[in-house]
Design a protein around this motif. Structure first.
Motif, PDB file in Angstrom:
ATOM      1  N   PRO A 271       0.829  -1.211   0.000  1.00 16.50           N
ATOM      2  CA  PRO A 271       0.000   0.000   0.000  1.00 16.50           C
ATOM      3  C   PRO A 271       0.860   1.256   0.000  1.00 16.50           C
ATOM      4  CG  PRO A 271      -0.629  -1.514   1.773  1.00 16.50           C
ATOM      5  CD  PRO A 271       0.692  -1.963   1.247  1.00 16.50           C
ATOM      6  N   TRP A 278      -3.409   2.667  -0.225  1.00 16.38           N
ATOM      7  CA  TRP A 278      -3.992   2.166  -1.472  1.00 16.38           C
ATOM      8  C   TRP A 278      -2.963   1.315  -2.196  1.00 16.38           C
ATOM      9  CZ3 TRP A 278      -4.356   7.166   0.315  1.00 16.38           C
ATOM     10  CH2 TRP A 278      -5.639   7.629   0.646  1.00 16.38           C
ATOM     11  N   HIS A 279      -3.327   0.088  -2.543  1.00 13.22           N
ATOM     12  CA  HIS A 279      -2.409  -0.709  -3.369  1.00 13.22           C
ATOM     13  C   HIS A 279      -2.943  -0.712  -4.798  1.00 13.22           C
ATOM     14  CE1 HIS A 279      -5.179  -4.145  -2.480  1.00 13.22           C
ATOM     15  NE2 HIS A 279      -4.689  -4.704  -3.558  1.00 13.22           N
ATOM     16  N   VAL A 280      -2.044  -0.441  -5.733  1.00 11.27           N
ATOM     17  CA  VAL A 280      -2.438  -0.192  -7.119  1.00 11.27           C
ATOM     18  C   VAL A 280      -1.949  -1.268  -8.079  1.00 11.27           C
ATOM     19  CG1 VAL A 280      -2.515   2.298  -6.711  1.00 11.27           C
ATOM     20  CG2 VAL A 280      -0.411   1.268  -7.600  1.00 11.27           C
ATOM     21  N   GLU A 456      -2.013  10.849  -1.742  1.00 11.15           N
ATOM     22  CA  GLU A 456      -2.325   9.857  -2.760  1.00 11.15           C
ATOM     23  C   GLU A 456      -1.162   8.866  -2.901  1.00 11.15           C
ATOM     24  OE1 GLU A 456      -0.389  13.370  -4.789  1.00 11.15           O
ATOM     25  OE2 GLU A 456      -1.996  13.084  -3.315  1.00 11.15           O
ATOM     26  N   ARG A 480      -5.142   7.155  -6.679  1.00 11.56           N
ATOM     27  CA  ARG A 480      -5.904   6.318  -5.743  1.00 11.56           C
ATOM     28  C   ARG A 480      -7.183   5.764  -6.364  1.00 11.56           C
ATOM     29  NH1 ARG A 480      -6.939  10.097  -0.893  1.00 11.56           N
ATOM     30  NH2 ARG A 480      -5.313  11.326  -1.923  1.00 11.56           N
ATOM     31  N   TYR A 481      -7.706   6.454  -7.404  1.00 11.63           N
ATOM     32  CA  TYR A 481      -8.961   6.009  -7.999  1.00 11.63           C
ATOM     33  C   TYR A 481      -8.772   4.769  -8.879  1.00 11.63           C
ATOM     34  CZ  TYR A 481     -10.254  10.468  -6.121  1.00 11.63           C
ATOM     35  OH  TYR A 481     -10.450  11.513  -5.250  1.00 11.63           O
ATOM     36  N   SER A 483      -7.182   2.020  -7.686  1.00 10.10           N
ATOM     37  CA  SER A 483      -6.659   1.133  -6.646  1.00 10.10           C
ATOM     38  C   SER A 483      -7.758   0.174  -6.205  1.00 10.10           C
ATOM     39  CB  SER A 483      -6.176   1.940  -5.440  1.00 10.10           C
ATOM     40  OG  SER A 483      -7.273   2.482  -4.724  1.00 10.10           O
ATOM     41  N   GLU A 485      -8.552  -0.475  -3.129  1.00  8.70           N
ATOM     42  CA  GLU A 485      -9.286   0.097  -2.008  1.00  8.70           C
ATOM     43  C   GLU A 485     -10.422   0.999  -2.468  1.00  8.70           C
ATOM     44  OE1 GLU A 485      -5.712  -1.576  -0.326  1.00  8.70           O
ATOM     45  OE2 GLU A 485      -6.033  -0.294  -2.068  1.00  8.70           O
ATOM     46  N   VAL A 486     -10.327   1.589  -3.657  1.00  4.71           N
ATOM     47  CA  VAL A 486     -11.409   2.414  -4.211  1.00  4.71           C
ATOM     48  C   VAL A 486     -12.336   1.584  -5.092  1.00  4.71           C
ATOM     49  CG1 VAL A 486     -11.933   4.308  -5.797  1.00  4.71           C
ATOM     50  CG2 VAL A 486     -10.141   4.580  -4.074  1.00  4.71           C
TER      51      VAL A 486
END
Length: 528
Positions: A271, A278-280, A456, A480-481, A483, A485-486
């Motif tokens: 993350p 957030w992990h992407v 972010e 973050r969008y 990711s 988590e989102v």
């Protein structure tokens, strides 16, 4: 049958005499979750989940557990893998188990899709070709295969339940029975792997869910069907509730090296940014040593850097960063959304170019014609030279149909666009230059020194690159969008090319890490 557990010191000095030689985790970066591993003599092979992407189930090879090369995809034909537009993103192919038995490689996995099923495949060469599917009546996900001393094959799956199976036909025998409810009472007992080690059968599972509560627990018994007693130290591995750069650790598999030492491969995430993190890149494959005490495996925390395995490392290979599309077939690292019909994707129509014909009208569509590769570095640059004289298409960062950023060429314009759930917008435009256009995406991870609670994880820049390397940025976006988590789901980012209308052609694609990649020693850099 594996030998008795070796009692090893956790301090490792490798065969080259390096004291404190290091390798960096993850050993396979980017969206490569649910790793399953087997060893044949001095060679290791590993398979991962692939979800809605085609071809499915990437297969990797290594001689030292650190350097991994993708040698193929087990499911590379439509007859093996049928994923339709009814299959949602993060559906599709889940959690394979890869094993070697009686001179053959065996792979069992589940296609979580309308009409999907658990399927078995075999091969004499793990690079392929793999057989047509042997369909089974196994009702759950995360199936495992293990053979006992009488040659009987046992399939254990999420639940944790088990049934005996004929792997040559897929026929099951008897009624599935519950083996174990888990080591800690946590949710989602899954990802079982069964091993004969010494005098016991060991049952390794994941529990706690594949998010921050993920964990690994183990039990042992006298026979493959139990009864099983839990390890008193369960969970034997978890990072839940600790401040650590690697999180969500779980879904593990064990392997013994030729020198008798034991190792664990597992999934985890890295993350970034502030709270909650957030992990992407999706869930990645990590490696950690295993020691034994009183007949139980002991696993420490999974660290970003660990002592190198105790055998000679192979020469470092150059990172595969550029494809000029000069071969007669795409490298196995290239994946497409749900399917890749030959009539819509060609390397021969215009030699030296990748030709894509549109199917879905945009990245919002489940049948978009897209060819991409997993993002494998927290900071990187992707470029392509695109000819859209006969259509419309571009370069994109994709998480799913509802979460993607793209730079698109067509109708006399270059447009940077973004979609995050129900919000969609065009962020910047330019008039199309004459001839092919060089598109570029930069992804820049936030540095730890920049941290604040809402920082972010990274920044994504979309634009046009000049022949002199100058970068005309049309949009700069919060990463973050894109990711988990989102957006939710199980996948990570994929960077790639797409056609949205007509025919679009790409001369080359270049992927450049802009951070140090995993390494076998502090002085040697390897980008996977």
């Amino acid at each position: 049958m594996s030998s008795a557990p070796a009692q090893l010191s956790p301090t490792v000095v490798d065969a080259n005499g390096w004291i404190g030689g290091m390798f960096h985790n993850p050993v396979i970066s980017g969206m490569h979750p649910d790793p399953s591993i087997c060893r044949v003599d001095d060679d290791y092979y590993l398979a991962c989940s692939s979800f809605e992407y085609f071809p499915g189930v990437p297969i990797f090879h290594s001689r030292d557990l650190v350097h991994w090369e993708q040698i193929g995809n087990a499911l590379d034909r439509p007859s093996q893998l049928h994923i339709t537009t009814d299959t949602p993103s993060s559906g599709g192919v889940y959690a394979p188990t890869l094993r070697h038995h009686d001179g053959r490689f065996w792979l069992i996995t589940t296609n979580v899709a309308p009409g999907g099923t658990t399927m078995l495949f075999t091969a004499t060469d793990p690079a392929g070709p793999w057989s047509e599917p042997i369909r089974t009546g196994i009702p759950g996900i995360d199936p495992d295969l293990a053979w006992d001393d009488q040659g009987r094959c046992w399939c254990t799956y999420a639940g944790i339940e088990q049934v005996r199976i004929d792997p040559d036909t897929g026929q099951t025998f008897g009624t599935p029975h519950r083996l174990w409810s888990g080591g800690t009472g946590a949710q989602a007992p899954e990802a079982p792997h069964l091993y004969r080690i010494g005098d016991y059968w060991y049952l390794l599972i994941a529990e706690g869910g594949t998010e921050r509560g993920h964990a690994v627990s183990i039990a042992r018994g006298p026979a493959p069907e139990g009864p099983f007693e839990p390890c008193p130290a369960n969970p034997i591995l978890t990072h839940r509730g600790v401040n650590h750069p690697i999180q969500n650790t779980g879904h593990a598999d064990l392997v013994q090296s030729p020198d008798g030492s034991w190792w664990m491969v597992l999934l985890g995430v890295r993350p970034g940014g502030g709270t909650p993190g957030w992990h992407v890149l999706g869930r990645e494959t990590f490696l950690t040593p295993v020691t034994w005490a009183d007949g139980w495996p002991m696993v420490g925390r999974v660290e970003p850097a660990l002592a190198s395995p105790p055998w000679p490392a192979l020469p470092l290979a150059a990172a595969p960063v550029r494809d000029d599309f000069d071969a007669d077939r795409l490298h196995p690292r290239w994946i497409s959304v749900r399917s890749r019909p030959d009539e819509l994707c060609s390397l021969g129509e215009r030699p030296g170019w990748l030709t894509l014909r549109a199917r879905g009208a945009s990245l919002d569509q489940p049948d978009v014609m897209f060819v991409g590769r997993r993002q494998q570095h927290l900071s990187c640059t992707a470029r392509t030279l695109l000819d859209a004289a006969q259509g419309r298409g571009g370069l994109a960062v994709r998480l799913d149909e509802s979460h993607h950023y793209e730079i698109e060429v067509g109708d006399g314009q270059v447009r940077a666009s973004a979609r995050a759930s129900s919000l969609q917008t065009t962020l910047g435009t330019r008039t199309t230059p004459d001839g092919p256009v060089r598109l570029r995406i930069d992804i820049i991870a936030s540095a730890p020194a920049q941290w604040h609670p809402r920082e972010e994880p990274d920044t994504v820049r979309l634009g046009i690159e000049g022949s002199d390397g100058t970068f005309d940025v049309l949009a700069e976006l919060d990463g973050r969008y894109l990711s988990t988590e989102v957006a939710g789901g199980f996948t990570g980012r994929v960077l790639g090319m797409y056609a949205a209308a007509g025919t679009v052609q790409f001369d080359w694609f270049d992927y450049e890490p802009t951070e140090p990649g995993p390494s076998i020693s502090p002085e040697a850099i390897l980008a996977p």
